[in-house]
Write a protein that holds these residues in place. Structure first.
Motif, PDB file in Angstrom:
ATOM      1  N   PRO A 123       0.797  -1.232   0.000  1.00 53.58           N
ATOM      2  CA  PRO A 123       0.000   0.000   0.000  1.00 53.58           C
ATOM      3  C   PRO A 123       0.827   1.279   0.000  1.00 53.58           C
ATOM      4  O   PRO A 123       0.288   2.360  -0.136  1.00 53.58           O
ATOM      5  CB  PRO A 123      -0.775  -0.111   1.310  1.00 53.58           C
ATOM      6  CG  PRO A 123       0.223  -0.736   2.248  1.00 53.58           C
ATOM      7  CD  PRO A 123       1.026  -1.707   1.384  1.00 53.58           C
ATOM      8  N   TRP A 124       2.159   1.152   0.170  1.00 50.41           N
ATOM      9  CA  TRP A 124       2.975   2.331   0.516  1.00 50.41           C
ATOM     10  C   TRP A 124       3.012   3.398  -0.577  1.00 50.41           C
ATOM     11  O   TRP A 124       2.829   4.590  -0.297  1.00 50.41           O
ATOM     12  CB  TRP A 124       4.388   1.886   0.903  1.00 50.41           C
ATOM     13  CG  TRP A 124       4.366   0.779   1.897  1.00 50.41           C
ATOM     14  CD1 TRP A 124       4.838  -0.492   1.729  1.00 50.41           C
ATOM     15  CD2 TRP A 124       3.781   0.806   3.206  1.00 50.41           C
ATOM     16  NE1 TRP A 124       4.594  -1.259   2.842  1.00 50.41           N
ATOM     17  CE2 TRP A 124       3.943  -0.486   3.767  1.00 50.41           C
ATOM     18  CE3 TRP A 124       3.136   1.793   3.954  1.00 50.41           C
ATOM     19  CZ2 TRP A 124       3.493  -0.809   5.034  1.00 50.41           C
ATOM     20  CZ3 TRP A 124       2.682   1.475   5.217  1.00 50.41           C
ATOM     21  CH2 TRP A 124       2.862   0.192   5.755  1.00 50.41           C
ATOM     22  N   ALA A 125       3.267   3.000  -1.828  1.00 50.70           N
ATOM     23  CA  ALA A 125       3.320   3.996  -2.912  1.00 50.70           C
ATOM     24  C   ALA A 125       1.944   4.606  -3.152  1.00 50.70           C
ATOM     25  O   ALA A 125       1.830   5.795  -3.472  1.00 50.70           O
ATOM     26  CB  ALA A 125       3.860   3.364  -4.196  1.00 50.70           C
ATOM     27  N   TRP A 126       0.892   3.806  -3.011  1.00 52.47           N
ATOM     28  CA  TRP A 126      -0.472   4.319  -3.182  1.00 52.47           C
ATOM     29  C   TRP A 126      -0.834   5.306  -2.068  1.00 52.47           C
ATOM     30  O   TRP A 126      -1.459   6.332  -2.326  1.00 52.47           O
ATOM     31  CB  TRP A 126      -1.465   3.158  -3.210  1.00 52.47           C
ATOM     32  CG  TRP A 126      -1.597   2.544  -4.584  1.00 52.47           C
ATOM     33  CD1 TRP A 126      -0.858   2.832  -5.694  1.00 52.47           C
ATOM     34  CD2 TRP A 126      -2.542   1.539  -4.978  1.00 52.47           C
ATOM     35  NE1 TRP A 126      -1.269   2.065  -6.760  1.00 52.47           N
ATOM     36  CE2 TRP A 126      -2.292   1.269  -6.353  1.00 52.47           C
ATOM     37  CE3 TRP A 126      -3.543   0.843  -4.313  1.00 52.47           C
ATOM     38  CZ2 TRP A 126      -3.042   0.327  -7.063  1.00 52.47           C
ATOM     39  CZ3 TRP A 126      -4.279  -0.099  -5.025  1.00 52.47           C
ATOM     40  CH2 TRP A 126      -4.027  -0.349  -6.386  1.00 52.47           C
ATOM     41  N   ILE A 127      -0.437   4.987  -0.828  1.00 55.00           N
ATOM     42  CA  ILE A 127      -0.702   5.902   0.289  1.00 55.00           C
ATOM     43  C   ILE A 127       0.027   7.222   0.050  1.00 55.00           C
ATOM     44  O   ILE A 127      -0.540   8.308   0.200  1.00 55.00           O
ATOM     45  CB  ILE A 127      -0.254   5.287   1.633  1.00 55.00           C
ATOM     46  CG1 ILE A 127      -1.128   4.080   1.991  1.00 55.00           C
ATOM     47  CG2 ILE A 127      -0.312   6.331   2.751  1.00 55.00           C
ATOM     48  CD1 ILE A 127      -0.644   3.306   3.203  1.00 55.00           C
ATOM     49  N   GLU A 128       1.290   7.117  -0.331  1.00 54.80           N
ATOM     50  CA  GLU A 128       2.098   8.325  -0.579  1.00 54.80           C
ATOM     51  C   GLU A 128       1.503   9.160  -1.706  1.00 54.80           C
ATOM     52  O   GLU A 128       1.354  10.386  -1.589  1.00 54.80           O
ATOM     53  CB  GLU A 128       3.530   7.919  -0.922  1.00 54.80           C
ATOM     54  CG  GLU A 128       4.450   9.106  -1.171  1.00 54.80           C
ATOM     55  CD  GLU A 128       5.823   8.678  -1.650  1.00 54.80           C
ATOM     56  OE1 GLU A 128       6.463   9.463  -2.365  1.00 54.80           O
ATOM     57  OE2 GLU A 128       6.262   7.560  -1.319  1.00 54.80           O
ATOM     58  N   ALA A 129       1.158   8.494  -2.815  1.00 50.38           N
ATOM     59  CA  ALA A 129       0.640   9.211  -3.985  1.00 50.38           C
ATOM     60  C   ALA A 129      -0.689   9.900  -3.691  1.00 50.38           C
ATOM     61  O   ALA A 129      -0.931  11.022  -4.145  1.00 50.38           O
ATOM     62  CB  ALA A 129       0.473   8.243  -5.156  1.00 50.38           C
ATOM     63  N   SER A 130      -1.561   9.245  -2.941  1.00 47.01           N
ATOM     64  CA  SER A 130      -2.900   9.787  -2.716  1.00 47.01           C
ATOM     65  C   SER A 130      -2.933  10.880  -1.647  1.00 47.01           C
ATOM     66  O   SER A 130      -3.880  11.655  -1.581  1.00 47.01           O
ATOM     67  CB  SER A 130      -3.867   8.668  -2.324  1.00 47.01           C
ATOM     68  OG  SER A 130      -3.431   8.002  -1.163  1.00 47.01           O
ATOM     69  N   THR A 131      -1.904  10.930  -0.794  1.00 47.01           N
ATOM     70  CA  THR A 131      -1.913  11.918   0.290  1.00 47.01           C
ATOM     71  C   THR A 131      -0.952  13.075   0.088  1.00 47.01           C
ATOM     72  O   THR A 131      -1.212  14.180   0.554  1.00 47.01           O
ATOM     73  CB  THR A 131      -1.569  11.254   1.635  1.00 47.01           C
ATOM     74  OG1 THR A 131      -0.274  10.632   1.536  1.00 47.01           O
ATOM     75  CG2 THR A 131      -2.611  10.222   2.017  1.00 47.01           C
ATOM     76  N   LYS A 132       0.166  12.837  -0.614  1.00 51.47           N
ATOM     77  CA  LYS A 132       1.188  13.887  -0.675  1.00 51.47           C
ATOM     78  C   LYS A 132       0.701  15.125  -1.434  1.00 51.47           C
ATOM     79  O   LYS A 132       1.062  16.250  -1.083  1.00 51.47           O
ATOM     80  CB  LYS A 132       2.492  13.368  -1.283  1.00 51.47           C
ATOM     81  CG  LYS A 132       2.455  13.039  -2.774  1.00 51.47           C
ATOM     82  CD  LYS A 132       3.814  12.536  -3.227  1.00 51.47           C
ATOM     83  CE  LYS A 132       3.838  12.283  -4.729  1.00 51.47           C
ATOM     84  NZ  LYS A 132       5.124  11.766  -5.197  1.00 51.47           N
ATOM     85  N   GLY A 133      -0.138  14.922  -2.461  1.00 55.40           N
ATOM     86  CA  GLY A 133      -0.669  16.065  -3.201  1.00 55.40           C
ATOM     87  C   GLY A 133      -1.564  16.925  -2.330  1.00 55.40           C
ATOM     88  O   GLY A 133      -1.502  18.157  -2.373  1.00 55.40           O
ATOM     89  N   ALA A 134      -2.381  16.274  -1.495  1.00 54.70           N
ATOM     90  CA  ALA A 134      -3.279  17.009  -0.612  1.00 54.70           C
ATOM     91  C   ALA A 134      -2.491  17.811   0.415  1.00 54.70           C
ATOM     92  O   ALA A 134      -2.755  18.991   0.656  1.00 54.70           O
ATOM     93  CB  ALA A 134      -4.222  16.033   0.098  1.00 54.70           C
ATOM     94  N   VAL A 135      -1.491  17.178   1.023  1.00 50.35           N
ATOM     95  CA  VAL A 135      -0.659  17.862   2.015  1.00 50.35           C
ATOM     96  C   VAL A 135       0.066  19.037   1.378  1.00 50.35           C
ATOM     97  O   VAL A 135       0.092  20.153   1.920  1.00 50.35           O
ATOM     98  CB  VAL A 135       0.359  16.880   2.646  1.00 50.35           C
ATOM     99  CG1 VAL A 135       1.349  17.633   3.537  1.00 50.35           C
ATOM    100  CG2 VAL A 135      -0.358  15.801   3.441  1.00 50.35           C
ATOM    101  N   LEU A 136       0.656  18.789   0.196  1.00 49.06           N
ATOM    102  CA  LEU A 136       1.394  19.849  -0.496  1.00 49.06           C
ATOM    103  C   LEU A 136       0.487  21.036  -0.799  1.00 49.06           C
ATOM    104  O   LEU A 136       0.841  22.189  -0.549  1.00 49.06           O
ATOM    105  CB  LEU A 136       1.992  19.310  -1.795  1.00 49.06           C
ATOM    106  CG  LEU A 136       2.685  20.354  -2.677  1.00 49.06           C
ATOM    107  CD1 LEU A 136       4.002  20.802  -2.080  1.00 49.06           C
ATOM    108  CD2 LEU A 136       2.905  19.823  -4.084  1.00 49.06           C
ATOM    109  N   LEU A 137      -0.709  20.742  -1.331  1.00 48.29           N
ATOM    110  CA  LEU A 137      -1.613  21.811  -1.760  1.00 48.29           C
ATOM    111  C   LEU A 137      -2.090  22.655  -0.584  1.00 48.29           C
ATOM    112  O   LEU A 137      -2.105  23.886  -0.647  1.00 48.29           O
ATOM    113  CB  LEU A 137      -2.820  21.201  -2.484  1.00 48.29           C
ATOM    114  CG  LEU A 137      -3.519  22.092  -3.514  1.00 48.29           C
ATOM    115  CD1 LEU A 137      -2.551  22.550  -4.576  1.00 48.29           C
ATOM    116  CD2 LEU A 137      -4.675  21.343  -4.151  1.00 48.29           C
ATOM    117  N   PHE A 138      -2.467  21.994   0.519  1.00 47.97           N
ATOM    118  CA  PHE A 138      -2.905  22.727   1.705  1.00 47.97           C
ATOM    119  C   PHE A 138      -1.800  23.638   2.242  1.00 47.97           C
ATOM    120  O   PHE A 138      -1.987  24.842   2.425  1.00 47.97           O
ATOM    121  CB  PHE A 138      -3.313  21.744   2.814  1.00 47.97           C
ATOM    122  CG  PHE A 138      -4.757  21.341   2.762  1.00 47.97           C
ATOM    123  CD1 PHE A 138      -5.765  22.286   2.875  1.00 47.97           C
ATOM    124  CD2 PHE A 138      -5.116  20.011   2.615  1.00 47.97           C
ATOM    125  CE1 PHE A 138      -7.105  21.923   2.835  1.00 47.97           C
ATOM    126  CE2 PHE A 138      -6.455  19.629   2.576  1.00 47.97           C
ATOM    127  CZ  PHE A 138      -7.444  20.589   2.682  1.00 47.97           C
TER     128      PHE A 138
END
Length: 308
Positions: free
Chosen positions: A73-88
């Motif tokens: 799950p690691w790459a999927w977790i990173e991909a799906s969350t990092k954009g949200a964190v970055l944008l906020f």
């Protein structure tokens, strides 16, 4: 009476923007992203061999599936969350930089670098650690031996080393992300300026998709100058068995160890697939951005404003 400067307004972070970022990141990592990541990490962890040797090693770990180790799950977790964190975080940091009088260019870099820092400590630290563990963990060689599964590896590290073990190398990840976003943003803008001069679009005319991809790919490719930080990150997180490696490595001691073993070339091992990764990420974000925007707008009924 002359009107004063326009009032600075904070742009809201929309759900449609977050969905778009997560969707594009998931597509990127599930296609070529993870295979390039696996090759890059294998080269950085096993610095004696070249790219051909790394590909051969990855193939020996399970054929095509070997190139997708660490995806779920690691790459999927990173991909799906990092954009949200970055944008906020980037949105907040950019706004406050402007309130202190920073010009748009400086505010943009400040937002990107602060967002990259937040990415590293919020989600990317443990995700990159677990991806690296998956790629570099020692395989059982005894007859009938079975390597530990993904969650078994995670729980083993958690039991023996706790949160520090799960986030091993997070400081190197933070340095990489800050320098990545700062240099990518700046170098892409420099490349875009050059393209505008060559094509006669210095008046702010819209760039074509190919021109956008070229500018962003140049920025992404040239930002690989910080590859030594990536190699150090992999070394800190690696489960490759090496009796010569000092215990309790930190960023400085890992750099010294890598240089002593492999010289300057070792610090840049894996830079070729990393450049390829940067270009592929650019193609996904720019070339597929418009198509993805339409799909997200239809799904949410909300106009997408993110610049991908």
């Amino acid at each position: 009476m002359a009107n004063g400067p326009p009032k600075l307004e904070k742009k809201p972070v929309k759900f449609s923007n977050l969905l778009l970022g997560a969707g594009l990141n998931l597509f990127e990592v599930t296609t070529l992203g993870q295979p390039l990541e696996v090759v890059k990490t294998t080269m950085a962890a096993n610095r004696a061999g070249g790219m051909a040797g790394a590909i051969k090693t990855v193939w020996s770990r399970g054929g095509v599936f070997g190139f997708y180790q660490g995806l779920i799950p690691w790459a999927w977790i990173e991909a799906s969350t990092k954009g949200a964190v970055l944008l906020f975080v980037a949105s907040e940091a950019e706004f406050y930089a402007k309130t202190f009088g920073a010009p748009d260019f400086v505010a943009g870099i400040t937002g990107g670098m602060t967002g990259g820092l937040a990415q590293a400590y919020a989600t990317m630290g443990f995700c990159t650690c677990m991806k690296t563990v998956e790629i570099t963990k020692h395989k059982a060689v005894a007859a009938g031996g079975k390597p530990p599964g993904t969650m078994e590896s995670f729980m083993q590290i958690w039991r023996t080393e706790g949160i520090r073990g799960i986030n091993r190398g997070v400081n190197a990840v933070a340095v990489r992300q800050v320098t990545n976003w700062g240099s990518r943003f700046g170098l892409s803008r420099v490349a875009e300026t050059g393209i505008r001069r060559m094509t006669g679009k210095e008046g702010g005319e819209k760039l074509s998709v190919i021109e956008k991809i070229t500018a962003s790919a140049l920025g992404g490719g040239l930002s690989a100058w910080n590859q030594p930080i990536e190699v150090i990150r992999v070394e800190l997180q690696s489960k490759t068995v090496d009796p010569n490696r000092p215990k309790n490595l930190n960023v400085a001691s890992a750099a010294k160890y890598i240089y002593s073993q492999n010289g300057m070339k070792g610090l840049y091992r894996g830079v070729t697939p990393r450049i390829g990764l940067g270009i592929w990420q650019t193609v996904c974000m720019v070339a597929l951005g418009d198509v993805a925007k339409e799909a997200v707008e239809k799904l949410t009924g909300d106009k997408v404003t993110a610049k991908h």
